[in-house]
Design a protein around this motif. Sequence first.
Motif, PDB file in Angstrom:
ATOM      1  N   THR A 711      36.785  33.770  35.486  1.00 30.67           N
ATOM      2  CA  THR A 711      36.653  34.461  36.609  1.00 30.67           C
ATOM      3  C   THR A 711      35.879  33.762  37.558  1.00 30.67           C
ATOM      4  N   ASP A 716      37.024  42.652  37.120  1.00 30.22           N
ATOM      5  CA  ASP A 716      37.990  43.617  38.013  1.00 30.22           C
ATOM      6  C   ASP A 716      39.716  43.878  36.644  1.00 30.22           C
ATOM      7  N   ASP A 719      43.109  42.790  37.361  1.00 32.51           N
ATOM      8  CA  ASP A 719      43.427  41.930  36.875  1.00 32.51           C
ATOM      9  C   ASP A 719      44.214  41.246  36.007  1.00 32.51           C
ATOM     10  N   TYR A 720      43.931  42.144  35.222  1.00 34.16           N
ATOM     11  CA  TYR A 720      44.976  42.286  33.751  1.00 34.16           C
ATOM     12  C   TYR A 720      45.985  43.349  33.267  1.00 34.16           C
TER      13      TYR A 720
END
Length: 920
Positions: A711, A716, A719-720
């Motif tokens: 990214t 973060d 995000d997953y």
Amino acid sequence: MGLLACVSLLAPVGVLTASPAAAAPADIVINEIESNGDTTDWIELTNTGVEPVDVSGWILKDDDDSRTLAVAAGTTIEPGGFLAVDVDVDGVPGEFGLGGTDTARVFLPDGTTLIDEHAYAGHALTTYGRCPDGTGDFITTTSSTKGTANDCTPRVPDVVVNEVESNGDTTDWIELRNNSAFPADVSGWILKDDDDSRTLAIAGGTTIPVGGYLAVDVNVDTTPGTFGLGGTDTARVFLPDGTTLIDEYAYVGHAATTYGRCPDGTGDFVVTTSSTKSAANDCPAGSVPSIVVNEVESNGDATDWIELLNTGAAPVDVSGWIVKDNDDGRTLAIAGGTIVPAGGYLAVDTDLDSLPNGFGLGNNDSARIFLPDGTTLIAEYSWTGHAATSYGRCPDGTGEFVTTTSTTRAAANDCGPAVRINEVESNGDATDWIELVNNGVTPVDVSGWILKDDDDSRTLAIAGGTTIAAGGHLAVDVDVDGVPGEFGLGGADSARVFLPDGTTLVDEYAWLTHAATTYGRCPDGTGEFATTQVSTKGAVNQCVGDLVTVPFPGSPDVTAVDVPGTFPTNLSGLAYEAAASVADDSLWAVVNGPGTLHRLTSTGGVWDPVDTWTLRYPDGTGDVDAEGVALTAAGSAGGVYVASERNNDGGGSRLSVLRYDVSGGGPDLAATREWNLTADLPVVAANAGFEGIAWIPDADLVAGGFVDESTGVAYDPADYPGHGSGVFFLGVEAGGTVYAYVLGDGGAFARVATIDSGFGSVMELEYEPASRGLWAVCDDTCDGRSTILTLTDGAFGADEVQERPAGLPNVNHEGFAIAPESRCVDGLKPAFWSDDNGTDGRALREGAVRCLGDAGVTPPVVDTGDTGVGGGAPGGLATVIGSLPVVGSQVPLTVLFGLLLLPVGVAIAVAAHRRREGAQ
């Protein structure tokens, strides 16, 4: 592992049965033999009869009666079926390697009743097999067909037009060259010019040997079909059918000499320097790659190696070039993408255990370099007897081979005297000094040797009884008041050393101004003088860009802590798991062949397995080449994570992370999940992939400002979703790169970092929560050094390289694990190393790492109830291909070989081959 696990069984109708069968031993014959193939040596049997034959307990031998391998109980070969038995699998009782000249034999269970045998001289390029199956004579097969019918299809040899003379001596001729790895029968092959009506058949019984030449006169008046070659014409060669074109060369205008391929067999046609009928072409300068063998070490540091030098003015792509010793059966391929720059060096390790087809260089041996065809010789050097150092050209690239003063892997050869000036300080600490170094392999007595500056009247004698050890340094203060002959070194001056006669000059160095630090040879002992990074009086020079190491951050003492012989070979990654009490702590360890997971506990300071599992892929099949092991914050209760580079049962690279649930039984353990990352990573050889694995909590990464490369902004975890609470870091053997992955549900993954470790190979990864540092560890090819990668400006990088503990043997340690801060005693916490070679019968060693205490970072609180993919303690492993000290943050050519020797194929039992023939 039982022999049954090493057997390939294929037959028209189920080969392996549990029921006894009618005994018909005469129907069983040896059908195929592989002595230097894919992953292991094997002997294949076939049943030529009409009834099944129970071969339980039958004995396989080579030419030595002391080596006996029994076929597993319950093994039956059906009519027409095949049984291939691996004979050199480490850890299997009675296993043995098949040599270049050997015999394969099969006996009844009594070990004396011979059923069948086949003896051979020299390894087959493929295998030796019966054609037709079961009844025919043994020939070299077209391809290896383990456990199936032999490949007896005719081979079309790689024969090319190599040289053409159209206006030569007494007749025109066409020369053919055999580029194949087997003799080429060219009986009846047809030669033509540009006119199909003119055809000349090669005589029956004509064979061109491997790498050999055949020149055929084409305009002999007494020979039917002969023809002359014109000024504008074509030389063509066909199979006996006269229509299947094998090769051709067309030209315009007669050559003053001949037209020939340069290099022979593979290069483009050029006008040769002279005609060389039925011999290697005489190629003009610049038409053949400018690569020479420059230095050879056959008994050196950690491994034998061959150094190449590009003497030309342009880079040379050596991708796929073949390295051999004096045995054509031992071949090592240089990896694709390997380029030697103009004037550059390439050191090729030949006998690393991790190298498919690796071989040792013997007392009386040769170093030979071929084009990828394996037959076009580019350079060679042969010797009689090991050199105390190495054999090298003096001067580099062009001179004769001599015994060098010291080995200089992938650098200019050391052709100078043993003792020389190494470092000079003219404005330093308390006094000026001149440092000498002994590059030789024996001590040198320098008693009474004379030091001078640029004035012959100032002479300082070295004290009597002064000896410089081999590889040692001696710094002599030259301006000590009260010492007879003392002198200061000026801004423009010289340092000179003489024999005791005061006139025989040994070495000298002159300068024009004071150095801010010192003037020193770079590299130490052999290079030209340059301004050093720092003054290193009486020690190895630290040159600009050199690797600067620090002592190991812990105790120098290391002790073997396993029961002798528990792990003969292949012990790899380690991970430490703390329990409620120290007495219940565990070490998790993986073995890479056969793929095995162990849990060890300590009794009286000795660690021994208490649980053992054989590792399988999620479908329950395969032999997982387990190289690294790691735990998440949940510990083993949250799953044990294993890094693997391949399936030992075949199939090439398979760069995977596998999760195992160890709460159930065994002994076979199928992975509950696999993340196959192969397609996301650069292509590597099957034995050069994942070596280490570590897990880092999201909280630590976020706190350190970790940047997600996918990214370009701060990582973060949100995000997953479904990835657990951390990121897995994986070290790759080929090149030493570390990759970070978020592993999600169902095998999904995302790469979030690509990290240069600074090493040519990463052997192990270990995360230390107290320091928030990721240890990247190498083995004996890097002298057991390690580096701690820390988060700076969002990315992991190496600040310094650490030496191994003084008490740690410089051997193939592939695993490393550190106990947590809670296990600190007197400022030290336990650390463990695993030895893949099982040196002297010991594979596990314990030392200690410094505790961080108040100076450390307090680890964040991690939810130990996490049941996702993430978690907390680390581990890893490795088999190294070829790394050397790094230069700053860059990898020099000496380290480049970590990227080079990656030929296709995997050799699980290189050591077995070497027992029989490699270590001369």
